[in-house]
Write an enzyme that holds these catalytic residues in place. Structure first.
Site, PDB file in Angstrom:
ATOM      1  N   CYS A   1       0.747  -1.148   0.033  1.00  0.00           N
ATOM      2  CA  CYS A   1       0.023   0.050   0.137  1.00  0.00           C
ATOM      3  C   CYS A   1       0.945   1.295   0.154  1.00  0.00           C
ATOM      4  O   CYS A   1       1.383   1.518   0.989  1.00  0.00           O
ATOM      5  CB  CYS A   1      -0.955   0.112   1.384  1.00  0.00           C
TER       6      CYS A   1
ATOM      7  N   CYS B   1      -0.086   3.763   2.765  1.00  0.00           N
ATOM      8  CA  CYS B   1       0.358   3.264   4.058  1.00  0.00           C
ATOM      9  C   CYS B   1       1.906   3.763   4.221  1.00  0.00           C
ATOM     10  O   CYS B   1       2.173   4.028   5.387  1.00  0.00           O
ATOM     11  CB  CYS B   1       0.280   1.664   4.038  1.00  0.00           C
TER      12      CYS B   1
END
Length: 693
Positions: free
Chosen positions: A51, A54
């Site tokens: 991600c 993230c």
């Protein structure tokens, strides 16, 4: 002095730790216990390894001192990879379906609040505070359904739904609230976040309302924030047009968007004009025009805008399969990636750069890097495996280059999914590769992960389906390196051992195959040993060194025939017997005795083995040889019924005349008789060369 220095370094380390968010490696159960002890809620960062947002939060937000000051003081902070360990269970328990998601959980494990998506620290703290100060979502929902929330409370409920990621419910509550607001309410700063969320389209009534009252909002909200709202409205329309191929009528709006931009005060006009040019070319399916627009004045775009533009270019130019355009996009992306500072955008553009440089190449694209270390660093950046061709300057290498790597399917597969690198085992880094990976023959292909560990191995590349064997890289049940690691770690389940044996057979590791086959055989019971699942064990390549396996096959022949099929079983038995008998002729000091050969003859007769007549001839010939009979007359008698091309004449000739050279004439005479009985020109030519006729 050294002691003082140590204390000073320790203090620096302490400051470094407390200057950022202190995420602890705790299970949810351990975090709850700690939360009870410290009388704090839990702040749980739900992320994944792939991600991008993230990573941005981890590297750019949670490392800030202000983040550490807030989260370390108020929470027990924990990070969980949602694809590992307890992550999937946590995701299911709390309904995590987007990343990153930040959960606020009390010491009893009850969800207090949820915040979804990456955002600046100030916005994150504000979103967390909304949840901490508000009633629970369930309580709000009950009051909302009962019609007991006033406008201010409905606004608070909408904010809570928005930050928690419940988009559908937030939209419903927001629509309902917006319909109740008076124009005076809509001009209030209290409802600006709701207005801001709705003014996302250039054609929306909410944006028109903002533009009509721009002076008021700039005074109440701030000129920069209002300008950002208008800019984002342009961007939302143009991004869709660039990234996706929309219906033609959508692109008919472009002249109007251009006029609107020219006649209004909008931030980042130059960037938006460039986006319009790209959207226009996208709508016309004009790849050349798109690339021309992309290749000029890219400096007017910021990192976020470049990320969007290159994502659109990636999807658009891929449609044309034009190598020149693919290569051009790769070269532009390579140039621009060095100018991008945002790590998420840089990673995205870097992947596009190298993917398109390879896709635009004629043939397999081999990286022009000096060392394997550089290649592995590149693999880390692109999150790909390395396809390592370990070759030399021999004829086989040339044949592989000419016949395999020129195939379009092979080129497409390797260029798309791998970083391709060649190492000549006789030059440069060849010696290091030989030592590191134990490669002792050329033309072995290795697939390495980012750390340089072997993921897969392919040998005998010209035999079998090369593409299928490369694709095994992505299957944990077939990738050689994965299976090897499982074996080393102690996995000995029968199902796994079959997978491992299959992989070993493909890389032609005969010595390891034999050892693993013996190990597997010893672990099986009688029912398993005669089952189709483990029939592969009795292939001569596995059982050749194991008399126990061979004897088991022979002594349970009828049971095998019933379960596997007579033809299949008998063919394996014949191959095994041929292998055993041949070893007498080919191997000096063979342990087979005349009694052993007699037992084989009796076995063939007793079980009516298929092709038994020819097999018996070979057995009798081998028996004569083991009995040190050297007379041609005896061998000719034993060969009756055997096809001329199946007579092991050359082996007998070489072995017998090495002992009794005085028999040369009689063996030459028999050789001439065999030549006269042959019909295959190839065999005839071979015999004539062998006998020098």
């Amino acid at each position: 002095m050294k002691k003082l220095l140590s204390v000073f370094v320790g203090l620096l380390c302490s400051v470094a730790v407390f200057a950022q968010t202190d995420f602890q490696e705790l299970s949810l159960e351990e975090a709850c216990k700690k939360a009870k002890t410290e009388n704090k809620p839990i702040f749980l960062d739900c992320y994944t390894s792939w991600c991008g947002p993230c990573k941005m939060m981890a590297n750019e937000v949670f490392t800030l001192k202000e983040a550490g000051d807030y989260f370390n003081k108020n929470f027990v902070c924990v990070k969980t990879d949602m694809e590992k360990g307890g992550g999937p269970a946590i995701g299911k328990q709390y309904g995590v379906d987007a990343y990153p998601t930040f959960l606020i959980i009390n010491a009893n494990g009850k969800l207090m609040h949820k915040v979804v998506g990456a955002m600046p620290l100030e916005k994150l703290i504000e979103s967390v505070e909304i949840g901490l100060k508000a009633s629970s979502l369930a309580e709000y929902e009950a009051l909302y359904q009962a019609g007991k929330l006033d406008l201010t409370e409905q606004m608070a409920y909408w904010k809570l739904l928005s930050v928690s990621g419940d988009v559908v419910k937030a939209q419903s509550v927001g629509d309902n609230l917006w319909g109740k607001l008076t124009e005076k309410d809509k001009l209030s700063a209290a409802y600006w976040p709701l207005l801001q969320s709705r003014a996302t389209s250039l054609e929306s009534e909410e944006l028109k309302f903002v533009c009509a009252n721009r002076g008021h909002f700039e005074k109440e909200i701030g000129k920069e924030e209002v300008g950002d709202l208008i800019y984002n409205s342009f961007m939302s329309e143009l991004n869709l047009m660039i990234v996706y191929q929309l219906p033609a009528k959508k692109y008919d709006k472009i002249p109007g968007i251009r006029d609107l931009l020219e006649n209004n005060d909008v931030p980042r006009k130059d960037a938006l004009f460039k986006m319009i040019d790209l959207a226009e070319a996208r709508g016309k399916y004009d790849a050349t025009g798109f690339m021309d627009a992309l290749d000029t004045n890219l400096d007017v775009l910021n990192d976020s805008e470049k990320s969007w533009v290159f994502e659109g270019a990636n999807l658009f130019i891929s449609m044309f399969k034009d190598k020149a355009q693919l290569k051009r996009l790769g070269e532009i992306a390579i140039r621009e990636k060095e100018l991008i500072r945002d790590e998420v955008a840089k990673s995205k553009v870097t992947k596009i750069a190298f993917n398109f440089r390879r896709a635009g190449n004629d043939g397999v694209y081999w990286e022009n890097l000096k060392t394997l270390r550089e290649v592995l660093a590149q693999a880390e950046v692109e999150d790909k495996y390395v396809f390592l061709d370990c070759h030399n300057n021999g004829q086989t290498t040339k044949a592989i280059d000419d016949q395999l790597f020129t195939q379009k399917e092979v080129e497409d597969l390797l260029n798309k999914f791998f970083i391709n690198y060649r190492v000549n085992l006789e030059e440069g880094e060849g010696a290091k590769v030989i030592r590191r990976y134990g490669i002792n023959i050329p033309n072995v292909m290795l697939v390495l992960d980012k750390e340089g560990n072997v993921r897969h191995m392919i040998s005998n590349v010209m035999n079998g389906n090369f593409i299928e064997r490369v694709q095994e890289t992505f299957d944990d049940n077939k990738a050689f390196g994965v299976l090897e690691a499982r074996y080393v770690s102690g996995d000995r389940s029968p199902e796994f051992m079959v997978q491992y044996l299959t992989a070993l057979s493909k890389v032609a590791n005969s010595s390891k195959m034999a050892l693993v086959a013996v190990e597997l055989f010893a672990s099986l019971n009688d029912e398993q040993r005669t089952s189709p699942e483990f029939w592969m064990l009795y292939n001569p390549q596995f059982s050749g060194i194991s008399s126990e396996m061979k004897n088991y096959l022979f002594s349970h022949l009828q049971e095998f025939r019933e379960k596997i099929g007579t033809e299949k079983v008998d063919q394996t038995v014949v191959n095994q017997i041929y292998s055993d008998l041949s070893s007498v002729l080919y191997t000096q000091g063979s342990r087979y005795t005349v009694d052993d050969i007699n037992n084989i003859i009796q076995f063939i007769k007793r079980h009516d083995i298929q092709d038994s007549q020819q097999l018996l001839c070979i057995a009798n010939i081998t028996k004569l040889f083991k009995s040190k009979v050297h007379s041609v007359k005896d061998y000719k008698r034993a060969c009756k019924g055997l096809k001329p091309e199946n007579i092991p004449f050359a082996d007998l000739y070489a072995n017998i005349l090495a002992v009794e050279p005085e028999r040369t004439d009689e063996w030459n005479a028999w050789g001439k008789e065999i030549v006269e009985s042959l019909t295959d020109p190839g065999y005839i030519q071979w015999y004539k060369q062998f006998l020098q006729l």
